[in-house]
Design a protein around this motif. Structure first.
Motif, PDB file in Angstrom:
ATOM      1  N   ASP A 145     -24.373   2.497  47.529  1.00 18.59           N
ATOM      2  CA  ASP A 145     -22.994   2.163  47.212  1.00 18.59           C
ATOM      3  C   ASP A 145     -22.797   0.640  47.297  1.00 18.59           C
ATOM      4  N   PRO A 146     -22.545   0.001  46.138  1.00 12.34           N
ATOM      5  CA  PRO A 146     -22.455  -1.469  46.156  1.00 12.34           C
ATOM      6  C   PRO A 146     -21.247  -1.990  46.944  1.00 12.34           C
ATOM      7  N   THR A 147     -20.275  -1.128  47.203  1.00  7.47           N
ATOM      8  CA  THR A 147     -19.089  -1.604  47.931  1.00  7.47           C
ATOM      9  C   THR A 147     -19.308  -1.577  49.444  1.00  7.47           C
ATOM     10  N   LYS A 148     -20.420  -0.979  49.873  1.00 10.25           N
ATOM     11  CA  LYS A 148     -20.720  -0.920  51.316  1.00 10.25           C
ATOM     12  C   LYS A 148     -21.480  -2.171  51.742  1.00 10.25           C
ATOM     13  N   PRO A 149     -21.136  -2.746  52.883  1.00  7.44           N
ATOM     14  CA  PRO A 149     -21.820  -3.982  53.318  1.00  7.44           C
ATOM     15  C   PRO A 149     -23.315  -3.767  53.561  1.00  7.44           C
ATOM     16  N   GLU A 150     -23.714  -2.535  53.950  1.00  4.93           N
ATOM     17  CA  GLU A 150     -25.134  -2.346  54.278  1.00  4.93           C
ATOM     18  C   GLU A 150     -26.026  -2.203  53.032  1.00  4.93           C
ATOM     19  N   SER A 151     -25.436  -2.258  51.817  1.00  4.95           N
ATOM     20  CA  SER A 151     -26.244  -2.169  50.605  1.00  4.95           C
ATOM     21  C   SER A 151     -27.288  -3.285  50.599  1.00  4.95           C
ATOM     22  N   SER A 152     -28.533  -2.916  50.268  1.00  2.00           N
ATOM     23  CA  SER A 152     -29.580  -3.939  50.266  1.00  2.00           C
ATOM     24  C   SER A 152     -29.644  -4.644  48.913  1.00  2.00           C
ATOM     25  N   LEU A 153     -28.780  -4.240  47.993  1.00  2.04           N
ATOM     26  CA  LEU A 153     -28.772  -4.886  46.680  1.00  2.04           C
ATOM     27  C   LEU A 153     -27.785  -6.041  46.672  1.00  2.04           C
ATOM     28  N   ASP A 154     -28.234  -7.160  46.115  1.00  5.91           N
ATOM     29  CA  ASP A 154     -27.371  -8.327  46.027  1.00  5.91           C
ATOM     30  C   ASP A 154     -26.832  -8.394  44.587  1.00  5.91           C
TER      31      ASP A 154
ATOM     32  N   GLY B 299     -18.619  -2.295  37.880  1.00  4.30           N
ATOM     33  CA  GLY B 299     -17.569  -3.131  38.470  1.00  4.30           C
ATOM     34  C   GLY B 299     -18.179  -4.290  39.261  1.00  4.30           C
ATOM     35  N   ALA B 300     -19.188  -4.006  40.068  1.00  2.31           N
ATOM     36  CA  ALA B 300     -19.819  -5.045  40.886  1.00  2.31           C
ATOM     37  C   ALA B 300     -20.518  -6.081  40.010  1.00  2.31           C
ATOM     38  N   LEU B 301     -21.169  -5.609  38.929  1.00  2.00           N
ATOM     39  CA  LEU B 301     -21.848  -6.570  38.037  1.00  2.00           C
ATOM     40  C   LEU B 301     -20.819  -7.494  37.393  1.00  2.00           C
ATOM     41  N   MET B 302     -19.704  -6.921  36.940  1.00  5.78           N
ATOM     42  CA  MET B 302     -18.685  -7.756  36.270  1.00  5.78           C
ATOM     43  C   MET B 302     -18.005  -8.706  37.270  1.00  5.78           C
ATOM     44  N   LYS B 303     -17.775  -8.188  38.471  1.00  4.21           N
ATOM     45  CA  LYS B 303     -17.133  -9.016  39.490  1.00  4.21           C
ATOM     46  C   LYS B 303     -17.957 -10.288  39.745  1.00  4.21           C
ATOM     47  N   HIS B 304     -19.285 -10.146  39.622  1.00  2.00           N
ATOM     48  CA  HIS B 304     -20.141 -11.305  39.869  1.00  2.00           C
ATOM     49  C   HIS B 304     -20.521 -12.035  38.584  1.00  2.00           C
ATOM     50  N   GLY B 305     -19.753 -11.816  37.548  1.00  3.76           N
ATOM     51  CA  GLY B 305     -19.911 -12.680  36.391  1.00  3.76           C
ATOM     52  C   GLY B 305     -20.541 -12.095  35.140  1.00  3.76           C
ATOM     53  N   ALA B 306     -21.006 -10.824  35.185  1.00  2.00           N
ATOM     54  CA  ALA B 306     -21.568 -10.250  33.960  1.00  2.00           C
ATOM     55  C   ALA B 306     -20.430  -9.999  32.968  1.00  2.00           C
ATOM     56  N   ALA B 307     -20.703 -10.273  31.678  1.00  2.00           N
ATOM     57  CA  ALA B 307     -19.652 -10.129  30.661  1.00  2.00           C
ATOM     58  C   ALA B 307     -19.297  -8.665  30.452  1.00  2.00           C
ATOM     59  N   ALA B 308     -18.007  -8.393  30.319  1.00  4.31           N
ATOM     60  CA  ALA B 308     -17.549  -7.007  30.144  1.00  4.31           C
ATOM     61  C   ALA B 308     -18.051  -6.409  28.836  1.00  4.31           C
ATOM     62  N   ASP B 309     -18.381  -7.272  27.852  1.00  7.95           N
ATOM     63  CA  ASP B 309     -18.835  -6.692  26.573  1.00  7.95           C
ATOM     64  C   ASP B 309     -20.368  -6.570  26.485  1.00  7.95           C
ATOM     65  N   THR B 310     -21.041  -6.720  27.627  1.00  3.65           N
ATOM     66  CA  THR B 310     -22.499  -6.518  27.625  1.00  3.65           C
ATOM     67  C   THR B 310     -22.797  -5.056  27.271  1.00  3.65           C
ATOM     68  N   PRO B 311     -23.682  -4.840  26.268  1.00  4.47           N
ATOM     69  CA  PRO B 311     -23.988  -3.456  25.879  1.00  4.47           C
ATOM     70  C   PRO B 311     -24.728  -2.702  26.983  1.00  4.47           C
ATOM     71  N   ILE B 312     -24.427  -1.411  27.081  1.00  3.39           N
ATOM     72  CA  ILE B 312     -25.124  -0.550  28.036  1.00  3.39           C
ATOM     73  C   ILE B 312     -25.355   0.807  27.378  1.00  3.39           C
ATOM     74  N   ALA B 313     -26.485   1.417  27.700  1.00  5.14           N
ATOM     75  CA  ALA B 313     -26.766   2.775  27.221  1.00  5.14           C
ATOM     76  C   ALA B 313     -27.169   3.634  28.407  1.00  5.14           C
ATOM     77  N   LEU B 314     -26.693   4.858  28.402  1.00  7.95           N
ATOM     78  CA  LEU B 314     -27.126   5.834  29.405  1.00  7.95           C
ATOM     79  C   LEU B 314     -27.910   6.907  28.668  1.00  7.95           C
TER      80      LEU B 314
END
Ligand code: SAH
Length: 503
Positions: free
Chosen positions: A150-159, A184-199
């Protein structure tokens, strides 16, 4: 003394059975025990030798069948017992697969082990959606991370600040449940909202589904479409390459879920051809082939085969059963003598060819008993001809009656029995009930009878396909409608008819 046991930690690839490595296949074949997960395609277990033990320890997100420490304990114990243990993991065993932890336990216990890498879903998943993870026009860097934390948790090991700032393509696994937090976390740190993504869900399998969006809108789309795990996410401009090279999802039967009702042993051919055209094939074994009740009588007829004028086969199973018995009785192929061989159609002819024998007679088109009788009539007078007909227990009597009517002396060798398959298909039945299907195929009257025996309600709106007139008649007898009938009563004929139907 060191135990003779060994544990292979094998990556099975992401699901397409063809993406298992040759070494992985060797390990499955050699295994005394197979220990496998939710994400490895159970079809691969068919490479196992007869009698190999199969232990499912799968975990579907959240619901652990067996906790990791118990899995570790289990493989150590089995290996210590001197067994060949093949531990199967989806994708690659050491990419978010906890393969390293299992290896460390085995090392600690002092037992032998090997790691057999597999094709990871992180790369193959996007590739099957037409998305290359690197591309000279877009990027020269790839970052793979887990979406499990969970990226919103402080103990996340991902930066996430570093992740967002990283150049190139990003791939994350296990991220569907937290898609809103991750994007949300990627955008909060500056990734563009229009970056393409595929699932890409159930990537590399017939049931693959791809959802395209941007970092800004994908979470909403996931919610709206009910898109679920397991899926791999790929973020970056490489997603746009899909417009040019979406090869897998553009095959003619992609997205069609087709049920194949055959014997376990036989399903392979039809299932493979449909899968190659992109269908999501559900193999539902309805019948099992077993030895005839009176093996002695069968053996005696096989022993006398050289005394007949004609040897007649009306199914590939008959050919298999005949030659199995023949080579129990004789060690020299010439013991078959000068008997001529007639077959009902190309599938059966193919089996004769495998025995390095030639087919003397086959109908030109109607690959049913009536067609074979006609072929005999046109070929020669059957008066006083001796015929050995190798058949299954349920076959129609047409052939014997008609040939006898033409003056032939027909002996019938019951080579095998069709027995309803009731044990081996519980998983498949569950999936069928849950997800439904677009089409169900029948390749013999006995598959129809045995399927009806299962008492399964047919999914609403399902289409049906028949290999030919005899099967169609059996379907009608049970009150089934028939949407597709093969022009030629062969597996390729059926596949062609299905492809045409969906064109
Ligand atoms: N070792 C595996 C990954 C295990 S983690 C590998 O190398 O592929 C489990 C996650 O892998 C799933 O949540 C999903 O994100 C991904 N995954 C595995 N197989 C997949 C498949 N066929 N389609 C989509 N995602 C898959």
């Amino acid at each position: 003394m060191k135990s003779k046991g060994i544990c292979y930690l094998v990556g099975t690839g992401p699901g397409d059975p063809g993406l298992l490595t040759l070494k992985g296949k060797d390990c499955i074949e050699a295994a005394d025990v197979l220990v496998y997960d939710y994400l490895c395609n159970p079809v691969l277990l068919r490479h196992a030798k007869a009698g190999a033990e199969k232990i499912y320890v799968g975990k579907k997100a959240g619901d652990h069948t067996l906790p990791q420490d118990q899995i570790n304990g289990l493989i150590v114990k089995l290996t210590r017992e001197g067994k060949v243990v093949t531990r199967l993991k989806g994708g690659d065993p050491v990419l978010f697969g906890r393969g390293a932890e299992e290896a460390a336990e085995l090392a600690d216990a002092g037992v032998r082990f090997e790691i057999v890498p597999g094709i990871t879903s992180a790369i193959a998943g996007p590739a099957y959606a037409g998305i290359p993870v690197t591309h000279r026009d877009h990027c020269s860097q790839l970052t793979i991370f887990t979406g499990h934390e969970d990226p919103t948790k402080p103990e996340s090991s991902l930066d996430y600040a570093k992740l967002a700032a990283a150049d190139g393509t990003k791939v994350f696994l296990m991220g569907i449940e937290r898609i809103a937090e991750i994007t949300g976390a990627l955008m909060k740190h500056g990734a563009a909202a229009d970056t393409p993504i595929a699932l890409v869900r159930w990537a590399t399998m017939g049931r693959q589904k791809t959802l395209i969006g941007t970092l800004g809108d994908i979470a909403e789309k996931v919610k709206a479409t009910g898109f679920k795990a397991p899926a791999v996410a790929v973020v970056g401009n490489v997603v746009n390459e899909r417009k040019k090279i979406n090869w897998f999802e553009e095959r003619p039967l992609f997205g069609r879920r087709i049920v194949v009702t055959r014997t376990r042993q036989q399903a392979g051919g039809l299932a493979k051809q449909l899968t190659e055209l992109g269908a999501d094939v559900i193999e539902l074994p309805t019948i099992r082939i077993e030895e005839p009740l009176n093996r002695m009588a069968f053996g005696e007829l096989v022993q006398d085969v050289h005394t007949y004028d004609w040897l007649v086969f009306t199914s590939p199973n008959g050919v298999d059963a005949f030659f199995k018995m023949f080579y129990k009785l004789y060690s020299d192929a010439r013991s078959i003598g000068g008997v001529r061989i007639a077959v009902i159609g190309p599938g059966t002819a193919e089996k004769i060819k495998e025995q390095h024998l030639a087919v003397d007679l086959m109908p030109e088109k109607d690959f049913v008993a009536e067609g074979l009788v006609r072929a005999f009539k046109e070929h020669q007078s059957m008066e006083h001809c001796t015929v050995l007909w190798v058949r299954g227990d349920g076959a129609r009597e047409t052939l014997a009656n008609e040939l006898t009517g033409l003056g032939a002396i027909v002996d019938e060798a019951i080579a095998y029995r069709n027995v309803p398959e009731k044990e081996d298909n519980l998983d498949v039945l569950a999936r069928l009930k849950e997800e439904g299907a677009d089409m169900i195929t029948f390749t013999s009257a006995s598959t129809v009878d045995c399927f009806m025996d299962l008492g399964l309600p047919l999914p609403a709106g399902i289409k049906t396909a028949s290999i030919g007139p005899v099967t169609t008649a059996a379907m009608k007898k049970h009150g089934l409608k028939v949407d597709v009938t093969a022009k030629q009563s062969t597996i390729p004929g059926l596949v062609a008819a299905i492809e045409k139907f969906y064109q």
